[in-house]
Scaffold this active site. Structure first.
Site, mmCIF file in Angstrom:
data_model
loop_
_atom_site.group_PDB
_atom_site.id
_atom_site.type_symbol
_atom_site.label_atom_id
_atom_site.label_comp_id
_atom_site.label_asym_id
_atom_site.label_seq_id
_atom_site.Cartn_x
_atom_site.Cartn_y
_atom_site.Cartn_z
ATOM 1 N N GLU A 162 21.967 -6.252 -13.549
ATOM 2 C CA GLU A 162 21.471 -6.221 -12.165
ATOM 3 C C GLU A 162 19.947 -6.100 -12.101
ATOM 4 O O GLU A 162 19.357 -6.294 -11.043
ATOM 5 C CB GLU A 162 22.142 -5.081 -11.378
ATOM 6 C CG GLU A 162 21.711 -3.663 -11.742
ATOM 7 C CD GLU A 162 22.389 -3.096 -13.006
ATOM 8 O OE1 GLU A 162 23.019 -3.874 -13.749
ATOM 9 O OE2 GLU A 162 22.275 -1.878 -13.224
ATOM 10 N N HIS B 206 21.701 -3.525 -18.189
ATOM 11 C CA HIS B 206 21.673 -3.637 -16.723
ATOM 12 C C HIS B 206 21.457 -5.086 -16.281
ATOM 13 O O HIS B 206 20.323 -5.462 -15.976
ATOM 14 C CB HIS B 206 20.515 -2.805 -16.160
ATOM 15 C CG HIS B 206 20.697 -1.339 -16.293
ATOM 16 N ND1 HIS B 206 21.333 -0.577 -15.344
ATOM 17 C CD2 HIS B 206 20.317 -0.487 -17.266
ATOM 18 C CE1 HIS B 206 21.332 0.685 -15.717
ATOM 19 N NE2 HIS B 206 20.727 0.772 -16.886
ATOM 20 N N CYS C 185 26.116 0.270 -17.731
ATOM 21 C CA CYS C 185 25.450 1.473 -18.268
ATOM 22 C C CYS C 185 26.229 2.746 -17.894
ATOM 23 O O CYS C 185 27.287 2.986 -18.458
ATOM 24 C CB CYS C 185 24.004 1.491 -17.808
ATOM 25 S SG CYS C 185 22.976 2.494 -18.891
HETATM 26 N N1 GLN Z 1 22.292 7.851 -19.974
HETATM 27 C C1 GLN Z 1 22.826 7.712 -18.655
HETATM 28 C C2 GLN Z 1 24.118 8.496 -18.487
HETATM 29 O O1 GLN Z 1 24.583 9.116 -19.372
HETATM 30 C C3 GLN Z 1 23.083 6.270 -18.303
HETATM 31 C C4 GLN Z 1 21.779 5.549 -18.122
HETATM 32 C C5 GLN Z 1 21.826 4.393 -17.194
HETATM 33 O O2 GLN Z 1 22.784 4.138 -16.452
HETATM 34 N N2 GLN Z 1 20.715 3.697 -17.132
HETATM 35 O O3 GLN Z 1 24.664 8.487 -17.421
#
Ligand code: GLN
Length: 194
Positions: A179, A177, A79
């Site tokens: 994790e 994710h 992410c």
């Molecule tokens: N939208 C977040 C960002 O730009 C990322 C979201 C996440 O890691 N759950 O960092």
């Protein structure tokens, strides 16, 4: 036993640590260049990419990690971690930087604000079905030939399939994710590649 670092500046560090500890690895929380030097691979957690980027600079880790990435050091970003590894961030902050280690363009919060968080089963090549937890996830909108697409998702919004789990040599990224799902298979895949 391999020593796996988890970048521990911000984000869901603990979840990655727990996941990796369930595998046959030594897990190190990385906050300093010395700790970075001591590990065989690194995980970049989910969180807030602009915050993590800022903290990488203040911790003196931005340049050492960039150098290691260029030298083939294995890194897995989830992410926000994927955002940090990408070559182009759309809808990022004006001053947002990323490593350009993974040749993908992605859009921050690219699955829409109203439905910004969702779960979907994801079919991963050579692994099977995993639970994909997407939280304000980035959407990969373009990628180079050198990027192996290991899983895609059709979000059902008429835009077709987009990669959600990718690998380019030493660099791995997931827009969801792994994790947060009680399933260590993607972490195992990364560890097995070392
Ligand atoms: N939208 C977040 C960002 O730009 C990322 C979201 C996440 O890691 N759950 O960092």
């Amino acid at each position: 036993m391999k020593r796996i670092g988890v970048l521990a500046l911000q984000g869901d560090v603990g979840e990655h640590v727990t996941m990796l500890e369930s595998l046959d690895t030594v897990v190190v929380k990385v906050r300093t260049p010395e700790q970075l030097e001591s590990v065989d691979a690194l995980v970049l957690p989910g969180g807030e990419s602009t915050t993590i980027a800022h903290l990488l600079v203040t911790a003196g880790l931005k340049e050492p990690l960039g150098e290691k990435l260029r030298d083939g050091f294995p890194v897995f970003g989830t992410c926000a971690g994927l955002i940090l590894l990408s070559s182009e961030v759309l809808d990022g902050r004006a001053d947002q930087w990323s490593y350009g280690a993974l040749s993908v363009s992605l859009r921050r919060n690219g699955y829409g604000r109203q439905i910004a968080s969702f779960e979907s089963p994801i079919e991963v090549r050579d692994v099977g079905t995993v639970a994909g937890v997407f939280i304000r996830a980035p959407r990969i909108v373009a990628w180079d030939n050198g990027v192996e697409v290991l899983a895609t998702l059709d979000h059902g919004d008429g835009r077709g399939e987009h990669p959600v789990f990718v690998r380019q040599d030493n660099v791995w990224g997931a827009s969801f994710h792994p994790e947060l799902a009680a399933d260590p298979r993607l972490h195992q895949l990364f560890v097995d590649s070392l």
